[in-house]
Structure formats: C-alpha cells, structure tokens
Design an enzyme around this catalytic site. Structure first.
Site, PDB file in Angstrom:
ATOM      1  N   SER A 133      18.576 -19.919 -52.733  1.00 50.51           N
ATOM      2  CA  SER A 133      18.387 -21.021 -53.685  1.00 50.51           C
ATOM      3  C   SER A 133      17.040 -20.936 -54.397  1.00 50.51           C
ATOM      4  O   SER A 133      16.038 -20.519 -53.808  1.00 50.51           O
ATOM      5  CB  SER A 133      18.460 -22.353 -52.925  1.00 50.51           C
ATOM      6  OG  SER A 133      17.915 -23.402 -53.691  1.00 50.51           O
ATOM      7  N   TYR A 177      18.446 -22.538 -60.519  1.00 50.19           N
ATOM      8  CA  TYR A 177      18.377 -23.835 -61.190  1.00 50.19           C
ATOM      9  C   TYR A 177      17.526 -23.564 -62.413  1.00 50.19           C
ATOM     10  O   TYR A 177      16.351 -23.247 -62.287  1.00 50.19           O
ATOM     11  CB  TYR A 177      17.669 -24.871 -60.303  1.00 50.19           C
ATOM     12  CG  TYR A 177      18.537 -25.489 -59.238  1.00 50.19           C
ATOM     13  CD1 TYR A 177      19.845 -25.879 -59.494  1.00 50.19           C
ATOM     14  CD2 TYR A 177      18.017 -25.734 -57.965  1.00 50.19           C
ATOM     15  CE1 TYR A 177      20.618 -26.478 -58.514  1.00 50.19           C
ATOM     16  CE2 TYR A 177      18.787 -26.328 -56.983  1.00 50.19           C
ATOM     17  CZ  TYR A 177      20.081 -26.704 -57.267  1.00 50.19           C
ATOM     18  OH  TYR A 177      20.836 -27.296 -56.293  1.00 50.19           O
ATOM     19  N   ARG A 203      27.648 -33.946 -53.668  1.00 52.30           N
ATOM     20  CA  ARG A 203      26.275 -34.449 -53.740  1.00 52.30           C
ATOM     21  C   ARG A 203      25.870 -34.865 -55.151  1.00 52.30           C
ATOM     22  O   ARG A 203      24.788 -35.386 -55.358  1.00 52.30           O
ATOM     23  CB  ARG A 203      25.302 -33.375 -53.242  1.00 52.30           C
ATOM     24  CG  ARG A 203      25.562 -32.971 -51.806  1.00 52.30           C
ATOM     25  CD  ARG A 203      24.875 -31.665 -51.443  1.00 52.30           C
ATOM     26  NE  ARG A 203      23.439 -31.746 -51.247  1.00 52.30           N
ATOM     27  CZ  ARG A 203      22.852 -32.190 -50.155  1.00 52.30           C
ATOM     28  NH1 ARG A 203      23.578 -32.614 -49.143  1.00 52.30           N
ATOM     29  NH2 ARG A 203      21.537 -32.210 -50.051  1.00 52.30           N
ATOM     30  N   THR A 243      23.696 -22.459 -61.297  1.00 49.96           N
ATOM     31  CA  THR A 243      24.283 -23.756 -60.934  1.00 49.96           C
ATOM     32  C   THR A 243      24.238 -24.697 -62.130  1.00 49.96           C
ATOM     33  O   THR A 243      23.169 -24.951 -62.690  1.00 49.96           O
ATOM     34  CB  THR A 243      23.537 -24.357 -59.721  1.00 49.96           C
ATOM     35  OG1 THR A 243      23.671 -23.442 -58.630  1.00 49.96           O
ATOM     36  CG2 THR A 243      24.116 -25.710 -59.318  1.00 49.96           C
ATOM     37  N   LYS A 245      28.307 -21.843 -61.150  1.00 48.82           N
ATOM     38  CA  LYS A 245      28.699 -22.672 -60.005  1.00 48.82           C
ATOM     39  C   LYS A 245      28.793 -24.128 -60.435  1.00 48.82           C
ATOM     40  O   LYS A 245      27.872 -24.637 -61.078  1.00 48.82           O
ATOM     41  CB  LYS A 245      27.640 -22.508 -58.902  1.00 48.82           C
ATOM     42  CG  LYS A 245      27.826 -23.369 -57.662  1.00 48.82           C
ATOM     43  CD  LYS A 245      26.866 -22.913 -56.568  1.00 48.82           C
ATOM     44  CE  LYS A 245      26.993 -23.711 -55.295  1.00 48.82           C
ATOM     45  NZ  LYS A 245      26.273 -24.994 -55.334  1.00 48.82           N
ATOM     46  N   GLN A 275      20.470 -17.694 -56.611  1.00 48.25           N
ATOM     47  CA  GLN A 275      20.954 -18.873 -57.357  1.00 48.25           C
ATOM     48  C   GLN A 275      19.838 -19.435 -58.226  1.00 48.25           C
ATOM     49  O   GLN A 275      18.719 -19.661 -57.760  1.00 48.25           O
ATOM     50  CB  GLN A 275      21.433 -19.951 -56.373  1.00 48.25           C
ATOM     51  CG  GLN A 275      21.873 -21.254 -57.046  1.00 48.25           C
ATOM     52  CD  GLN A 275      20.778 -22.300 -57.038  1.00 48.25           C
ATOM     53  OE1 GLN A 275      19.968 -22.353 -56.107  1.00 48.25           O
ATOM     54  NE2 GLN A 275      20.727 -23.138 -58.063  1.00 48.25           N
ATOM     55  N   SER A 334      32.900 -26.527 -51.180  1.00 43.32           N
ATOM     56  CA  SER A 334      32.871 -27.989 -51.063  1.00 43.32           C
ATOM     57  C   SER A 334      33.958 -28.484 -50.117  1.00 43.32           C
ATOM     58  O   SER A 334      35.124 -28.615 -50.499  1.00 43.32           O
ATOM     59  CB  SER A 334      32.985 -28.697 -52.423  1.00 43.32           C
ATOM     60  OG  SER A 334      31.863 -28.366 -53.228  1.00 43.32           O
ATOM     61  N   GLY A 335      33.558 -28.702 -48.893  1.00 49.19           N
ATOM     62  CA  GLY A 335      34.445 -29.296 -47.902  1.00 49.19           C
ATOM     63  C   GLY A 335      34.932 -28.352 -46.818  1.00 49.19           C
ATOM     64  O   GLY A 335      35.593 -28.792 -45.884  1.00 49.19           O
ATOM     65  N   HIS A 372      29.458 -29.307 -55.527  1.00 51.16           N
ATOM     66  CA  HIS A 372      28.151 -29.344 -54.859  1.00 51.16           C
ATOM     67  C   HIS A 372      28.243 -30.104 -53.529  1.00 51.16           C
ATOM     68  O   HIS A 372      27.328 -30.811 -53.121  1.00 51.16           O
ATOM     69  CB  HIS A 372      27.120 -30.024 -55.779  1.00 51.16           C
ATOM     70  CG  HIS A 372      25.717 -29.518 -55.642  1.00 51.16           C
ATOM     71  ND1 HIS A 372      25.131 -28.665 -56.552  1.00 51.16           N
ATOM     72  CD2 HIS A 372      24.758 -29.749 -54.704  1.00 51.16           C
ATOM     73  CE1 HIS A 372      23.878 -28.421 -56.186  1.00 51.16           C
ATOM     74  NE2 HIS A 372      23.633 -29.053 -55.052  1.00 51.16           N
ATOM     75  N   TYR A 414      19.273 -35.608 -45.633  1.00 50.62           N
ATOM     76  CA  TYR A 414      19.266 -34.688 -46.778  1.00 50.62           C
ATOM     77  C   TYR A 414      20.478 -33.752 -46.720  1.00 50.62           C
ATOM     78  O   TYR A 414      21.150 -33.521 -47.725  1.00 50.62           O
ATOM     79  CB  TYR A 414      17.946 -33.892 -46.759  1.00 50.62           C
ATOM     80  CG  TYR A 414      17.947 -32.652 -47.624  1.00 50.62           C
ATOM     81  CD1 TYR A 414      18.158 -32.726 -48.999  1.00 50.62           C
ATOM     82  CD2 TYR A 414      17.703 -31.397 -47.057  1.00 50.62           C
ATOM     83  CE1 TYR A 414      18.146 -31.577 -49.784  1.00 50.62           C
ATOM     84  CE2 TYR A 414      17.692 -30.250 -47.832  1.00 50.62           C
ATOM     85  CZ  TYR A 414      17.914 -30.341 -49.200  1.00 50.62           C
ATOM     86  OH  TYR A 414      17.917 -29.209 -49.962  1.00 50.62           O
TER      87      TYR A 414
HETATM   88  C1  FNR Z   1      23.170 -27.712 -51.312  1.00 51.27           C
HETATM   89  N1  FNR Z   1      23.754 -27.100 -52.410  1.00 51.27           N
HETATM   90  C2  FNR Z   1      22.966 -26.390 -53.298  1.00 51.27           C
HETATM   91  N2  FNR Z   1      23.530 -25.730 -54.336  1.00 51.27           N
HETATM   92  C3  FNR Z   1      22.787 -24.985 -55.195  1.00 51.27           C
HETATM   93  O1  FNR Z   1      23.322 -24.408 -56.133  1.00 51.27           O
HETATM   94  N3  FNR Z   1      21.414 -24.900 -55.001  1.00 51.27           N
HETATM   95  C4  FNR Z   1      20.782 -25.537 -53.982  1.00 51.27           C
HETATM   96  O2  FNR Z   1      19.575 -25.436 -53.824  1.00 51.27           O
HETATM   97  C5  FNR Z   1      21.568 -26.346 -53.119  1.00 51.27           C
HETATM   98  N4  FNR Z   1      20.975 -27.024 -52.090  1.00 51.27           N
HETATM   99  C6  FNR Z   1      21.768 -27.694 -51.170  1.00 51.27           C
HETATM  100  C7  FNR Z   1      21.166 -28.311 -50.085  1.00 51.27           C
HETATM  101  C8  FNR Z   1      21.961 -28.912 -49.113  1.00 51.27           C
HETATM  102  C9  FNR Z   1      21.304 -29.544 -47.922  1.00 51.27           C
HETATM  103  C10 FNR Z   1      23.368 -28.898 -49.225  1.00 51.27           C
HETATM  104  C11 FNR Z   1      24.246 -29.515 -48.162  1.00 51.27           C
HETATM  105  C12 FNR Z   1      23.959 -28.314 -50.319  1.00 51.27           C
HETATM  106  C13 FNR Z   1      25.230 -27.085 -52.565  1.00 51.27           C
HETATM  107  C14 FNR Z   1      25.828 -25.931 -51.778  1.00 51.27           C
HETATM  108  O3  FNR Z   1      25.494 -24.686 -52.341  1.00 51.27           O
HETATM  109  C15 FNR Z   1      27.362 -26.023 -51.731  1.00 51.27           C
HETATM  110  O4  FNR Z   1      27.874 -26.171 -53.043  1.00 51.27           O
HETATM  111  C16 FNR Z   1      27.864 -27.176 -50.872  1.00 51.27           C
HETATM  112  O5  FNR Z   1      27.052 -27.360 -49.735  1.00 51.27           O
HETATM  113  C17 FNR Z   1      29.290 -26.905 -50.449  1.00 51.27           C
HETATM  114  O6  FNR Z   1      29.815 -27.972 -49.761  1.00 51.27           O
HETATM  115  P1  FNR Z   1      29.843 -28.082 -48.156  1.00 51.27           P
HETATM  116  O7  FNR Z   1      30.228 -26.720 -47.601  1.00 51.27           O
HETATM  117  O8  FNR Z   1      28.458 -28.485 -47.730  1.00 51.27           O
HETATM  118  O9  FNR Z   1      30.860 -29.142 -47.924  1.00 51.27           O
END
Ligand code: FNR
Length: 379
Positions: free
Chosen positions: A117, A141, A276, A167, A249, A139, A305-306, A273, A35
């Site tokens: 979140s 949704y 993802r 988001t 976002k 945040q 992201s990254g 994201h 996940y």
């Molecule tokens: C996320 N991300 C995310 N974003 C958001 O707006 N609401 C959320 O609930 C989640 N949940 C979530 C779960 C997991 C396991 C991951 C890895 C990511 C996205 C997160 O906020 C962010 O944009 C990315 O994780 C940034 O990229 P890196 O740092 O993981 O490479």
C-alpha cells in the site's frame, strides 16, 4: 496442520475466521482493532459483502478422479501457486512492529503476492528487500501533486515492483464512525506514513522536515492524498507513467469496467474496499458477474471484499474471478503472530481452497471456469 488436527494437536492460532478476529481483538489496542474491523457508516456494505456469499453455492460433482490438482496460474506476468493475493492494507505497523515486512516475508515464502500500500509503514525499498524473490505489486493512492506521483512510481519501479494497482475508490476517506470516534488515531500516530514521509518529492513540499514538525507533515500528507476528486484523464496520466501492467481497484459496475478498458488498463479489481468507503453499496460479489460478462476475457478480473475462507474464494473464482484478494483475514493474522500469523492465515486459505475444489470435483482453474453449472441460486 490438517493432519496435526486429526492427531489431536491444536493449532497455535485459530483456523476459524471469527475466532481469529476475536483473538486479534483481545491483543490489539482498541483504535487499531477498530481501524481494521470497522467499515463505512452503519456497516451495511460490510454485511452485504458477506450476505452476497450466502446467496450463491457450489454444486459438487462426484467421482472425478481428481487426486492430482493444480491451482497455479500466471497473472499479469506473475506466477502464483493459487489465484490468491494479499490485498493492500495500510499502516500495518499498528498491528505488529514488523508490519509490511512480516507480511512480505510470509507471502514470499508461499509465493503469494502481497500488494504494497501507498500508506505503508515501511518504505518501498525495505519492503522490496523483505519480499526477497517473491512477486512485487504496488498500490497507488494517487497524490494530487504530479511530482510526488512520479517519484512514488519511480521508486516502486526501481525497487522491482512489476504490477501497479491504482485504487479509485478512496480519493477521500469514507465516513468511518469507529475511526472518527477515535479521531482517526491510526492515521495520526505517524507510524503509517513511511512511504510518503520517506519520499524526496513529498519532503520537498514541506517547510521543515517531518521529524521537526510532525503535525505539519501529517496535514501535508492529508492534503496530498485525500479530498480531490479526479477523472479518467488523470488515469491516462498514470497510465503514461507506468510501462508495466496497470490494474484499477474499486470497479463495481460494468460501465466503469468498459471505461477502464478504454483507458488502457490491463486488469480490473471488483471491490468495494471491504465496505469501508460507500455505506449501503451492494455486496461486492453481486457486482462480479456483470463485470466479468462485460470484460469478456479481454483482461483479468480480480475480486475482493468479504472473502473469509477458502470456500468463499472458490465461489468468487467459480463466478469468473481470475484471482481473489483478502484484506482483514491476514491483517488479524499479522496482529496475532507477525510473519508466522500471516503465514498461518494464508496456508489455511490455500488449504481450504484446495480441499473445497477437490471435493467439488475440480482439478484446475480451466476446469472450474469451463463449468457453467458450478454456481446455483440461493441455498
Ligand atoms: C484496506 N484496504 C486498502 N486498499 C487499498 O487500496 N489501499 C490501502 O491502503 C488499504 N488499506 C486498508 C486497510 C485496512 C485495515 C483494510 C481492512 C483494508 C482495502 C483492501 O485492500 C481490500 O479491498 C479489502 O480489505 C477487502 O475486503 P476484506 O477482505 O477485508 O473483506
């Protein structure tokens, strides 16, 4: 930790991000690790996020006398010791029993905002309490139901959250093979649902209580939170419901940044994201300069992201980001050590950011931003 290392003492958790991830893989159940570590489709966007960092570089300056440095900043009314935030990561109790509470405590101890979140496994009110005097960002949704949206926002406001992050990129979940192959177990385990499940407006839409009919409650949540595309008019409605700063976002194009500004946002987050959502999207860092140029300082531009290291954060800031967020790095820290694990990861990021910018010749963010030659082409 730096001094301890030079003294021959090994830190409790790895400082190297790849080793941290490998260690998390060893302790987590497979569905939880997948996940966090997984992405959309073939994983091309996740790889592009990293590759984009390999195409830019800092050009360090020497003998700048920058022994004293200050990376602190005030963003949307929030003071932070460095322009670093923990991004919203849902379902954190899959990674550690204390989940978002541990993250909130670790972040607050360091003065770094952790964005809560909508898919949190602990309630808004519990996380607010855990964050103590620390900053509170929420945040959203956006649910398809306006009453549930209003209720979530009212609770966030009442619990002292000051900045709203909406988001845009996840109105339905991306095609995530690693989650699909495990039947989206993380989402079905019920543990990642406290915010919607605890919400009175959400519960009002159920014939029976979530405890009595968990399956129906999970389906109700899926209907409310995924699958309905929305337009900019919906953002206007959220804007009208939230008096404080509102940040969107998931922006990846200059035109969308312009549209967001026209719809009254106070900041944008350039993000895909963490790779993802849209597989084969460009690396997020490649989208940053165009958005920064088009926003032209009217509102803050954040980036994620990254980012895996403090040096990555330094590059994104040098490219014009006002602040950066991380996701997976702190999630792996949480899995390995709860509050202490998150604390460790954030301290490493802060320390490496300082070391990098110090050695590159900077003393504060204004100086870093004023420098046009800090980023060169491909190494
Ligand atoms: C996320 N991300 C995310 N974003 C958001 O707006 N609401 C959320 O609930 C989640 N949940 C979530 C779960 C997991 C396991 C991951 C890895 C990511 C996205 C997160 O906020 C962010 O944009 C990315 O994780 C940034 O990229 P890196 O740092 O993981 O490479």
């Amino acid at each position: 930790m730096y001094a301890a290392g030079l003294d021959g003492r090994v830190p409790a958790l790895p400082t190297d991000p790849a080793r941290l991830e490998a260690a998390a893989r060893r302790v987590l159940p497979a569905h939880a690790f997948d996940y966090v570590a997984g992405g959309a489709g073939s994983g091309a966007t996740m790889r592009a996020n990293r590759a984009a960092f390999d195409r830019v570089g800092l050009v360090p300056r020497m003998l700048r006398g920058n022994h004293v440095r200050d990376w602190s900043t005030r963003l949307l009314g929030t003071w932070m010791p460095a322009p670093l935030l923990l991004g919203p990561v849902g379902v954190q109790s899959l990674l550690h029993d204390d989940g978002e509470l541990a993250t909130a405590r670790a972040a607050a101890a360091l003065g770094v905002p952790a964005v809560l979140s909508t898919a949190s496994s602990h309630t808004t009110e519990e996380v607010a309490e855990a964050s103590g005097r620390g900053p509170r960002w929420y945040q959203l949704y956006r649910p398809t139901d306006d009453d549930v949206t209003a209720s979530l926002l009212a609770r966030a406001r009442a619990a002292g959250f000051t900045v709203l992050v909406v988001t845009l990129d996840t109105w339905t979940l991306g095609w995530r093979p690693r989650d699909l192959d495990r039947a989206y177990l993380p989402f079905l385990r019920g543990v990642g649902t406290a915010i919607p499940f605890s919400d009175p407006a959400f519960r009002a839409g159920l014939a029976r209580s979530p405890e009595e009919d968990l399956g129906a409650a999970v389906r109700h949540r899926q209907r409310l939170f995924t699958g309905t595309a929305w337009g900019w008019d919906r953002l206007d409605r959220i804007r009208a419901q939230w008096e404080g700063p509102l940040v969107v976002k998931g922006i990846q194009r200059a035109e969308d940044a312009q549209l967001a500004l026209r719809h009254g946002v106070d900041g944008v987050i350039v993000s895909n994201h963490g790779g993802r959502q849209v597989d084969r999207a460009i690396g997020a860092l490649s989208a940053l300069p165009g958005v920064v140029a088009s926003v032209a300082g009217r509102v803050p531009v954040l980036f994620d992201s990254g980012i895996r290291t403090g040096a990555d954060a330094a590059v994104a800031l040098a490219l014009g980001a006002d602040a950066v967020l991380v996701g997976r790095p702190f999630a792996f820290g949480l899995a390995l050590g709860g509050q202490a694990g998150v604390h460790h990861v954030v301290r490493c990021l802060l320390a490496e950011l300082d070391t990098t910018l110090a050695l590159a010749g900077y003393r504060d963010l204004a100086e870093l931003r004023a420098t046009e030659d800090v980023v060169a082409g491909a190494p």
